[in-house]
Design a protein around this motif. Structure first.
Motif, short mmCIF file in Angstrom:
data_model
loop_
_atom_site.label_atom_id
_atom_site.label_comp_id
_atom_site.label_asym_id
_atom_site.label_seq_id
_atom_site.Cartn_x
_atom_site.Cartn_y
_atom_site.Cartn_z
N VAL A 247 0.85 -1.19 0.00
CA VAL A 247 0.00 0.00 0.00
C VAL A 247 0.88 1.25 0.00
O VAL A 247 1.86 1.33 0.73
N ALA A 248 0.53 2.21 -0.83
CA ALA A 248 1.33 3.42 -0.96
C ALA A 248 0.96 4.44 0.11
O ALA A 248 -0.21 4.75 0.29
N GLU A 249 1.96 4.96 0.79
CA GLU A 249 1.80 6.00 1.81
C GLU A 249 0.63 5.74 2.75
O GLU A 249 -0.29 6.55 2.86
N PRO A 250 0.63 4.62 3.45
CA PRO A 250 -0.45 4.37 4.41
C PRO A 250 -0.24 5.19 5.67
O PRO A 250 0.86 5.68 5.93
N LEU A 251 -1.30 5.29 6.45
CA LEU A 251 -1.21 5.93 7.76
C LEU A 251 -1.53 4.88 8.81
O LEU A 251 -2.61 4.29 8.79
N VAL A 252 -0.58 4.63 9.71
CA VAL A 252 -0.80 3.71 10.84
C VAL A 252 -0.29 4.43 12.07
O VAL A 252 0.92 4.62 12.24
N GLN A 253 -1.21 4.86 12.94
CA GLN A 253 -0.78 5.63 14.09
C GLN A 253 -1.69 5.36 15.29
O GLN A 253 -2.83 4.94 15.14
N LYS A 254 -1.14 5.64 16.47
CA LYS A 254 -1.86 5.43 17.73
C LYS A 254 -2.89 6.52 17.93
O LYS A 254 -2.66 7.69 17.60
N GLN A 255 -4.03 6.15 18.51
CA GLN A 255 -5.07 7.12 18.87
C GLN A 255 -5.54 6.78 20.28
O GLN A 255 -6.08 5.71 20.53
N GLY A 256 -5.34 7.72 21.21
CA GLY A 256 -5.73 7.44 22.59
C GLY A 256 -4.83 6.40 23.23
O GLY A 256 -3.67 6.20 22.84
N GLN A 257 -5.37 5.69 24.23
CA GLN A 257 -4.58 4.72 24.98
C GLN A 257 -4.46 3.37 24.30
O GLN A 257 -3.42 2.72 24.35
N ASN A 258 -5.55 2.91 23.65
CA ASN A 258 -5.54 1.54 23.15
C ASN A 258 -6.16 1.39 21.77
O ASN A 258 -6.65 0.32 21.41
N ARG A 259 -6.13 2.46 20.98
CA ARG A 259 -6.70 2.39 19.63
C ARG A 259 -5.66 2.78 18.59
O ARG A 259 -4.75 3.56 18.86
N ILE A 260 -5.84 2.21 17.39
CA ILE A 260 -4.91 2.44 16.28
C ILE A 260 -5.72 2.80 15.04
O ILE A 260 -6.70 2.14 14.72
N VAL A 261 -5.29 3.85 14.35
CA VAL A 261 -5.92 4.28 13.10
C VAL A 261 -5.10 3.76 11.94
O VAL A 261 -3.87 3.89 11.92
N VAL A 262 -5.78 3.14 10.97
CA VAL A 262 -5.13 2.67 9.74
C VAL A 262 -5.88 3.25 8.56
O VAL A 262 -7.09 3.04 8.43
N GLU A 263 -5.18 3.99 7.71
CA GLU A 263 -5.77 4.54 6.49
C GLU A 263 -5.01 3.99 5.29
O GLU A 263 -3.78 4.06 5.24
N LEU A 264 -5.76 3.45 4.33
CA LEU A 264 -5.16 2.79 3.17
C LEU A 264 -5.66 3.46 1.89
O LEU A 264 -6.72 3.11 1.37
N PRO A 265 -4.92 4.42 1.37
CA PRO A 265 -5.34 5.07 0.13
C PRO A 265 -4.92 4.28 -1.10
O PRO A 265 -3.82 3.72 -1.15
#
Length: 615
Positions: A247-265
């Protein structure tokens, strides 16, 4: 002649421009909106029956589709608009149920002859193309429980090595281990050993129903350490899995204490991405229970390939998937798929020690998967998701000799299953289960608006530059405009070939590149005019203009390129997108403004005797 390239240089320029035009061409073919249907497991394929159900659901909902096709056991339906695509996804998912995964996708329309030579359109970022946004939650309770299971197995082995007799170890709620002893003397030995070797536990001697226990309760500091590690490790693992997907330039980052955001363009297979990202695949290696084993010391598992077949397996875990250093899909001597596994040094030593005394016994490889029953991730506000754990034996083989750090796992259903299992293990085991809390698509309509605005800004800037160059530099301005047009073509071609992702900041980089490219031509043309004013002949003035302007153009572009490289190195997301576009634009503008413009001027003026130049 002063202004004449050798034949090889002319041919080189023509070849570069032809290749650029061909590889930029796929960007003229926009992707279709599509819905992809795939099985939730690799063993489930989509047949014509499921496709007919999907078509019936669409007809009932009053939705039309353009085309339907089967690809690698999956089905894909194409639609005319993003709104129809979104409505179709919900209708099809409801009709097919939880055995099938219905995901949004974009299907390429690039002609086959372009695909055959490796040409494809630029990848668009989430802000332009839209894409999938996942919000994942890390199960902290399971993270602690998994660590307790590993600790229980380790304590058992160490107590046996220390010749301290115990009756059993049980995992209880509130992060507690209960170690049972038959006498005060043995419990005292155990107390001393555990206090010395496991400072992360609060140890107390207690009695319950006449039995003697050591109560090991994990400290708050250790729980926090496990929670932090679980999120950090899961972030790393998810990034590795996304990288494996390409996947090109994905976003994988922490959000809050126990959540993770993944964006796949711009991904090409959203169904597979969702299955791999959301799957908590882990392995446990355990010995098969002896026939005279205590019932409480073993568990019964079914085989993944034959659910009706079962075996009793010891509760004690030898090693888990966290000890896997590498994993690759391969084939055994019978041509059946297998996964070759290499353990790290610690896991290899434990495996060696255990199998040394377990020759001729059978060892099970247990596949564990945590998941939500609602695969779409959507649920009513405030209602907890239904979570389940599937545990199956995927291999039960006899240990023929002492094992080291290398294994092979057989008994897999398909090549795809072996490949996905190897990918998941190679990318790293998740330190704790993760669940889909939210899934949404960043709208195609918003992406279309952004693309429209971006294209308009490029065209307006490009058009104004064209008018200025023609009005100010006459015939030379027309030549510069042709070079500027090919600069955009080369820029698109290189971004497509490199797989770079175009974002809104990237479009800003293109607009900046247009201005920078024409700057070089302005410098050259002004230098030519200056040489003409100094009395040089036309051909000499053209030659001197290009030669003497080169140093200034080179210096200006190199300093800008250095800044772009720094932005790429220290920036993230949109900043990287801007830096990539700017860097490629600098290189293409140098080529077109100097070599291609000179090529055109040589073609028009190089063979002529001129007394006056229209510039």
């Amino acid at each position: 002649m002063l202004n004449k390239y050798p034949l090889w240089k002319n041919l080189l320029i023509l070849v570069v421009m032809a290749i650029g035009a061909i590889y930029a061409m796929p960007n003229l073919y926009p992707d279709d909106y599509a819905v992809q249907i795939t099985g939730t497991k690799t063993s489930i394929e989509v047949s014509t029956a499921q496709l007919e159900k999907a078509e019936s659901a669409l007809k009932k909902a009053g939705l039309s589709y353009r085309d339907a096709e089967f690809v690698n056991g999956q089905a894909m339906l194409r639609f005319d608009s993003g709104e129809t695509q979104l409505a179709a996804k919900d209708a099809i998912q409801q009709a097919l149920g939880s055995d099938y995964l219905v995901a949004l996708n974009l299907a390429q329309t690039t002609p086959d002859w372009l695909r055959d030579i490796g040409a494809g359109p630029m990848k668009l970022g989430l802000d332009l193309r839209g894409g999938v946004h996942f919000l994942l939650e890390v199960d902290m309770e399971q993270a602690v429980n998994q660590r307790l299971e590993i600790a229980a197995a380790e304590i058992k082995r160490n107590l046996r090595e220390e010749r301290i007799r115990y009756r059993g170890i049980e995992i209880e709620k509130d992060r507690t281990l209960m170690v049972r002893f038959s006498s005060d003397e043995e419990r005292a030995k155990g107390f001393s050993f555990v206090r010395r070797g496991y400072p992360e536990y609060e140890v107390r001697e207690i009695e319950s129903d006449g039995a003697l226990y050591l109560r090991l309760r994990m400290t708050d500091a250790k729980v926090k350490e496990i929670a932090d590690y679980a999120v950090k490790q899961n972030l790393t693992t998810l990034r590795n899995r996304v990288n494996e997907l390409g996947v090109a330039e994905p976003l994988v980052q922490k959000q809050g204490q126990n959540r993770i955001v993944v964006e796949l363009p711009g991904i090409q297979d959203t169904a597979r991405a969702k299955r791999i990202i959301g799957k908590t695949a882990n392995l446990q290696f355990r010995l098969e229970a002896k026939h005279d084993a205590d019932f409480a010391s073993s568990e019964e598992f079914s085989f993944r390939s034959e659910p009706s077949r079962t075996a009793r397996i010891e509760r004690e875990i030898i090693v888990t998937g966290e000890s896997v250093a590498n994993a690759n899909q391969n084939f055994d001597e019978n041509g059946q798929p297998q996964v070759n596994i290499t353990l790290d040094s610690t896991g290899g030593k434990i495996m060696s020690d255990v199998t040394y005394s377990a020759i001729k016994r059978r060892m099970a490889v247990i596949f564990i998967e945590h998941k939500l029953d609602d695969l779409s991730g959507s649920r009513e506000e405030g209602v907890a998701p239904k979570r389940s754990v599937e545990r199956h034996i995927i291999s039960l083989a006899t240990i023929q000799s002492q094992l080291g750090s290398s294994f092979r796992i057989t008994g897999l259903d398909s090549i795809q299953e072996a490949s996905e299992l190897a990918l998941l293990l190679r990318a790293g085991a998740l330190a704790a289960p993760i669940y889909f809390v939210e899934e949404r698509t960043v709208g195609p309509s918003l992406g279309e608006q952004n693309i429209k605005a971006g294209v308009e800004s490029v065209l307006i800037g490009f058009g104004l530059v064209l008018l200025f160059m023609i009005g100010y530099y006459k015939a030379f301005g027309i030549i510069a405009n042709i070079a500027l047009t090919f600069n955009l073509v080369l820029l698109l071609a290189f971004m497509s070939i490199m797989g770079a992702t175009l974002t809104l900041p990237g479009i800003a980089g293109i607009v900046l590149t247009v201005g920078m490219a024409v700057d070089a031509n302005v410098l050259i043309f002004e230098r030519i005019k200056e040489e003409l004013r100094n009395g040089l002949p036309v051909q000499s003035a053209i030659h001197a203009g290009f030669s003497r302007a080169f140093v200034a153009i080179f210096d200006a572009n190199i300093t800008t390129l250095i800044v772009a490289v720094i932005l790429f190195a220290v920036g993230t997301g949109p900043v990287k997108g801007f830096a990539v576009t700017l860097s490629i634009g600098i290189m293409t503008s140098m080529f077109t403004a100097i070599m291609f413009t000179r090529f055109l001027i040589n073609l028009v003026y190089g063979r002529r005797q001129l007394n006056k130049l229209l510039i």
